[in-house]
Design a protein around this motif. Structure first.
Motif, PDB file in Angstrom:
ATOM      1  N   HIS A   1       0.833  -1.207   0.000  1.00  9.19           N
ATOM      2  CA  HIS A   1       0.000   0.000   0.000  1.00  9.19           C
ATOM      3  C   HIS A   1       0.867   1.255   0.000  1.00  9.19           C
ATOM      4  O   HIS A   1       1.897   1.310   0.662  1.00  9.19           O
ATOM      5  CB  HIS A   1      -0.915  -0.006   1.225  1.00  9.19           C
ATOM      6  CG  HIS A   1      -1.835   1.175   1.298  1.00  9.19           C
ATOM      7  ND1 HIS A   1      -2.781   1.438   0.339  1.00  9.19           N
ATOM      8  CD2 HIS A   1      -1.944   2.164   2.226  1.00  9.19           C
ATOM      9  CE1 HIS A   1      -3.440   2.537   0.668  1.00  9.19           C
ATOM     10  NE2 HIS A   1      -2.949   3.002   1.802  1.00  9.19           N
ATOM     11  N   ARG A   2       0.432   2.279  -0.744  1.00  8.88           N
ATOM     12  CA  ARG A   2       1.146   3.562  -0.745  1.00  8.88           C
ATOM     13  C   ARG A   2       0.616   4.386   0.425  1.00  8.88           C
ATOM     14  O   ARG A   2      -0.319   5.176   0.287  1.00  8.88           O
ATOM     15  CB  ARG A   2       0.945   4.273  -2.086  1.00  8.88           C
ATOM     16  CG  ARG A   2       1.519   3.517  -3.261  1.00  8.88           C
ATOM     17  CD  ARG A   2       1.250   4.240  -4.566  1.00  8.88           C
ATOM     18  NE  ARG A   2       1.941   5.526  -4.626  1.00  8.88           N
ATOM     19  CZ  ARG A   2       1.872   6.354  -5.656  1.00  8.88           C
ATOM     20  NH1 ARG A   2       1.136   6.029  -6.712  1.00  8.88           N
ATOM     21  NH2 ARG A   2       2.516   7.495  -5.628  1.00  8.88           N
ATOM     22  N   TRP A   3       1.240   4.197   1.579  1.00  4.32           N
ATOM     23  CA  TRP A   3       0.745   4.812   2.798  1.00  4.32           C
ATOM     24  C   TRP A   3       0.916   6.327   2.755  1.00  4.32           C
ATOM     25  O   TRP A   3       1.888   6.856   2.217  1.00  4.32           O
ATOM     26  CB  TRP A   3       1.497   4.239   4.006  1.00  4.32           C
ATOM     27  CG  TRP A   3       1.167   2.789   4.228  1.00  4.32           C
ATOM     28  CD1 TRP A   3       1.822   1.709   3.723  1.00  4.32           C
ATOM     29  CD2 TRP A   3       0.066   2.283   4.978  1.00  4.32           C
ATOM     30  NE1 TRP A   3       1.202   0.558   4.119  1.00  4.32           N
ATOM     31  CE2 TRP A   3       0.135   0.867   4.888  1.00  4.32           C
ATOM     32  CE3 TRP A   3      -0.955   2.871   5.715  1.00  4.32           C
ATOM     33  CZ2 TRP A   3      -0.797   0.044   5.521  1.00  4.32           C
ATOM     34  CZ3 TRP A   3      -1.871   2.049   6.347  1.00  4.32           C
ATOM     35  CH2 TRP A   3      -1.786   0.660   6.248  1.00  4.32           C
TER      36      TRP A   3
ATOM     37  N   MET B   1       9.571   4.498   6.424  1.00  4.40           N
ATOM     38  CA  MET B   1       9.767   3.058   6.557  1.00  4.40           C
ATOM     39  C   MET B   1       9.025   2.306   5.461  1.00  4.40           C
ATOM     40  O   MET B   1       9.577   1.402   4.805  1.00  4.40           O
ATOM     41  CB  MET B   1       9.291   2.593   7.938  1.00  4.40           C
ATOM     42  CG  MET B   1       9.466   1.098   8.177  1.00  4.40           C
ATOM     43  SD  MET B   1       8.741   0.567   9.769  1.00  4.40           S
ATOM     44  CE  MET B   1       9.837   1.393  10.922  1.00  4.40           C
ATOM     45  N   ALA B   2       7.765   2.674   5.238  1.00  4.49           N
ATOM     46  CA  ALA B   2       6.949   1.992   4.239  1.00  4.49           C
ATOM     47  C   ALA B   2       7.489   2.215   2.828  1.00  4.49           C
ATOM     48  O   ALA B   2       7.575   1.279   2.022  1.00  4.49           O
ATOM     49  CB  ALA B   2       5.500   2.486   4.333  1.00  4.49           C
ATOM     50  N   ARG B   3       7.862   3.450   2.519  1.00  6.47           N
ATOM     51  CA  ARG B   3       8.338   3.770   1.171  1.00  6.47           C
ATOM     52  C   ARG B   3       9.675   3.087   0.892  1.00  6.47           C
ATOM     53  O   ARG B   3       9.862   2.493  -0.179  1.00  6.47           O
ATOM     54  CB  ARG B   3       8.474   5.273   1.016  1.00  6.47           C
ATOM     55  CG  ARG B   3       8.897   5.715  -0.385  1.00  6.47           C
ATOM     56  CD  ARG B   3       8.835   7.204  -0.543  1.00  6.47           C
ATOM     57  NE  ARG B   3       9.690   7.913   0.400  1.00  6.47           N
ATOM     58  CZ  ARG B   3       9.254   8.628   1.424  1.00  6.47           C
ATOM     59  NH1 ARG B   3       7.940   8.725   1.673  1.00  6.47           N
ATOM     60  NH2 ARG B   3      10.091   9.245   2.232  1.00  6.47           N
ATOM     61  N   GLN B   4      10.602   3.163   1.829  1.00  2.00           N
ATOM     62  CA  GLN B   4      11.903   2.550   1.599  1.00  2.00           C
ATOM     63  C   GLN B   4      11.795   1.041   1.488  1.00  2.00           C
ATOM     64  O   GLN B   4      12.495   0.423   0.696  1.00  2.00           O
ATOM     65  CB  GLN B   4      12.874   2.925   2.721  1.00  2.00           C
ATOM     66  CG  GLN B   4      13.425   4.326   2.604  1.00  2.00           C
ATOM     67  CD  GLN B   4      14.670   4.520   3.452  1.00  2.00           C
ATOM     68  OE1 GLN B   4      15.349   3.568   3.831  1.00  2.00           O
ATOM     69  NE2 GLN B   4      14.968   5.764   3.773  1.00  2.00           N
ATOM     70  N   ARG B   5      10.910   0.460   2.258  1.00  4.52           N
ATOM     71  CA  ARG B   5      10.755  -0.994   2.215  1.00  4.52           C
ATOM     72  C   ARG B   5      10.366  -1.454   0.821  1.00  4.52           C
ATOM     73  O   ARG B   5      10.909  -2.429   0.301  1.00  4.52           O
ATOM     74  CB  ARG B   5       9.704  -1.426   3.238  1.00  4.52           C
ATOM     75  CG  ARG B   5       9.326  -2.892   3.148  1.00  4.52           C
ATOM     76  CD  ARG B   5       8.442  -3.298   4.291  1.00  4.52           C
ATOM     77  NE  ARG B   5       7.904  -4.629   4.117  1.00  4.52           N
ATOM     78  CZ  ARG B   5       7.255  -5.298   5.059  1.00  4.52           C
ATOM     79  NH1 ARG B   5       7.098  -4.764   6.255  1.00  4.52           N
ATOM     80  NH2 ARG B   5       6.784  -6.500   4.824  1.00  4.52           N
ATOM     81  N   ARG B   6       9.457  -0.741   0.188  1.00  5.79           N
ATOM     82  CA  ARG B   6       8.979  -1.154  -1.128  1.00  5.79           C
ATOM     83  C   ARG B   6       9.984  -0.821  -2.233  1.00  5.79           C
ATOM     84  O   ARG B   6      10.281  -1.645  -3.089  1.00  5.79           O
ATOM     85  CB  ARG B   6       7.639  -0.484  -1.427  1.00  5.79           C
ATOM     86  CG  ARG B   6       6.520  -0.982  -0.514  1.00  5.79           C
ATOM     87  CD  ARG B   6       5.170  -0.407  -0.904  1.00  5.79           C
ATOM     88  NE  ARG B   6       5.152   1.042  -0.782  1.00  5.79           N
ATOM     89  CZ  ARG B   6       4.793   1.863  -1.762  1.00  5.79           C
ATOM     90  NH1 ARG B   6       4.468   1.382  -2.941  1.00  5.79           N
ATOM     91  NH2 ARG B   6       4.774   3.168  -1.572  1.00  5.79           N
ATOM     92  N   LEU B   7      10.500   0.392  -2.194  1.00  5.77           N
ATOM     93  CA  LEU B   7      11.354   0.822  -3.293  1.00  5.77           C
ATOM     94  C   LEU B   7      12.696   0.105  -3.294  1.00  5.77           C
ATOM     95  O   LEU B   7      13.239  -0.226  -4.350  1.00  5.77           O
ATOM     96  CB  LEU B   7      11.567   2.336  -3.209  1.00  5.77           C
ATOM     97  CG  LEU B   7      12.233   2.978  -4.421  1.00  5.77           C
ATOM     98  CD1 LEU B   7      11.465   2.659  -5.696  1.00  5.77           C
ATOM     99  CD2 LEU B   7      12.340   4.475  -4.231  1.00  5.77           C
ATOM    100  N   ARG B   8      13.234  -0.165  -2.119  1.00  2.97           N
ATOM    101  CA  ARG B   8      14.522  -0.852  -2.039  1.00  2.97           C
ATOM    102  C   ARG B   8      14.453  -2.217  -2.712  1.00  2.97           C
ATOM    103  O   ARG B   8      15.366  -2.609  -3.444  1.00  2.97           O
ATOM    104  CB  ARG B   8      14.949  -1.019  -0.579  1.00  2.97           C
ATOM    105  CG  ARG B   8      16.285  -1.730  -0.413  1.00  2.97           C
ATOM    106  CD  ARG B   8      16.539  -2.131   1.030  1.00  2.97           C
ATOM    107  NE  ARG B   8      16.653  -0.988   1.897  1.00  2.97           N
ATOM    108  CZ  ARG B   8      15.881  -0.782   2.962  1.00  2.97           C
ATOM    109  NH1 ARG B   8      14.924  -1.653   3.253  1.00  2.97           N
ATOM    110  NH2 ARG B   8      16.062   0.274   3.715  1.00  2.97           N
ATOM    111  N   GLU B   9      13.365  -2.942  -2.464  1.00  2.00           N
ATOM    112  CA  GLU B   9      13.237  -4.276  -3.045  1.00  2.00           C
ATOM    113  C   GLU B   9      13.264  -4.209  -4.566  1.00  2.00           C
ATOM    114  O   GLU B   9      13.898  -5.032  -5.236  1.00  2.00           O
ATOM    115  CB  GLU B   9      11.937  -4.924  -2.557  1.00  2.00           C
ATOM    116  CG  GLU B   9      11.880  -5.198  -1.065  1.00  2.00           C
ATOM    117  CD  GLU B   9      12.945  -6.175  -0.601  1.00  2.00           C
ATOM    118  OE1 GLU B   9      13.267  -7.103  -1.376  1.00  2.00           O
ATOM    119  OE2 GLU B   9      13.464  -6.004   0.512  1.00  2.00           O
TER     120      GLU B   9
END
Length: 373
Positions: free
Chosen positions: A97-99, A129-137
């Motif tokens: 989800h794009r929090w 935290m949410a944004r970095q988690r998704r983009l890093r992957e």
């Protein structure tokens, strides 16, 4: 602090023994699984060479590791704050989800309170935290040669357009336009102080910045123009070298950086950057001192502008420049990060080395390891 833990061998033995004296004080990150755990985790113990140890959950998250689902290293933070518990559970349930701030408000939480809680517990906000988690992957998958659609799935973005948009906000171009070849190659490096973007040619490092630096997008645009858009994604020898040198820096073994650099600036700016590299780790200078050292004593403001225009963080140590009154002044990576870097470097001491000149050693036995991507 980064140097208050026992050495790697002692921490690994504590992991094997499930020593509860370190619970909440040290965490193990396992490179073979991408997971971090408490030292008391009941899971099968990883190999010694796959273990890295950090003193906080925030550092583990910054370095790109996910919390273990057996020992739940985030649980103490969640138990201490209902808002943290609720949002962590929501993130786990909907990682794709794009929090947004509106989502936090819908849970009935005050935005400023949530922000302070997450910054205190993890060194980053919930949205970061949410944004970095998704983009890093997704970034790492692309660097490893994955197709864009596969990288999007790895990053758990709900749609190709959302992934492209997030990626373009970071690098200025959609992922599909970045091949594995290019005069310049962008790569992702995770550090104990946050994720960084490195851009290198085959022979030189052109950029090293923390991903949330506001000037990053503009700097990347300028690099793309310089190479007529020939920017790709992946690793290059200078990126591998700086990654290894950053490991040594954050492990407290050396603050010497020998990766070849490519400057993008005026002759005056280059002179300032060269002078910055002459400041020993553990010391600071004022802008007026730098101006005097380059023979331009009246150019204090110009020195400050050149300092702010530096796009090779840590290696060109603009964090070692402070105000004449001793104040930290501005830093593109954030004042909290500038303070942490200065704290780290106070742990170094100069020692003589007949073979290589002055090197920097460590004054305590603790160790930290950076995860290279």
């Amino acid at each position: 602090m980064l140097f208050d833990l026992p050495d790697h061998d002692a921490l690994y033995q504590a992991l094997v023994d499930r020593d509860d004296r370190f619970d909440g004080q040290a965490y193990v990150c396992v490179s073979s699984t991408g997971i971090f755990c408490r030292l008391t985790c009941p899971a099968r113990k990883p190999k010694r060479e796959n273990c890295q140890f950090f003193g906080s959950v925030g550092e583990c998250l910054d370095a790109g590791f996910r919390p273990c689902k057996r020992c739940h290293p985030l649980r103490p933070m969640a138990d201490a704050d209902p808002a943290v518990a609720t949002l962590l559970a929501a993130l786990e349930e909907r990682p794709e989800h794009r929090w947004s701030e509106a989502d936090i408000t819908r849970f009935g939480f005050d935005l400023s309170t949530v922000r302070r809680s997450f910054k205190r517990q993890f060194g980053m906000t919930f949205l970061e935290m949410a944004r970095q988690r998704r983009l890093r992957e997704g970034f790492v998958a692309l660097c490893d040669g994955a197709r864009v659609i596969d990288a999007q799935v790895d990053a758990q973005f709900e749609s190709p357009s959302a992934f492209r948009a997030a990626f373009a906000r970071l690098l200025g171009r959609p992922p599909g336009s970045l091949g594995r070849e290019g005069l310049l190659l962008a790569d992702w490096i995770a550090t104990p102080l946050g994720d960084m973007i490195a851009v290198s040619s085959r022979t030189e490092l052109h950029l090293l910045e923390f991903v949330e630096r506001k000037a990053l997008r503009r700097e990347l645009d300028q690099l793309q123009k310089a190479v007529k858009g020939d920017l790709g994604i992946g690793s290059a020898p200078p990126t591998e070298q700086i990654g290894a040198e950053l490991v040594e820096f954050f492990a407290g073994r050396s603050a010497r950086f020998q990766t070849p650099l490519a400057y993008h600036g005026s002759d005056f700016a280059r002179a300032v950057w060269d002078q910055l590299r002459q400041i020993p780790a553990g010391q600071t200078r004022s802008y007026s001192q730098i101006a005097a050292e380059i023979g331009r004593p009246s150019a204090t403001r110009a020195v400050a502008r050149a300092n702010g225009a530096n796009q090779i963080a840590l290696v060109v140590p603009c964090h070692r420049v402070i105000g004449a009154d001793g104040a930290l002044t501005g830093y593109g990576g954030g004042l909290w990060r500038k303070q942490r870097l200065l704290d780290i470097e106070r742990q170094f001491r100069q020692v003589d080395n007949a073979a290589s000149g002055q090197v920097l050693g460590r004054t305590s036995a603790g160790t930290r390891v950076l995860t290279g991507q």
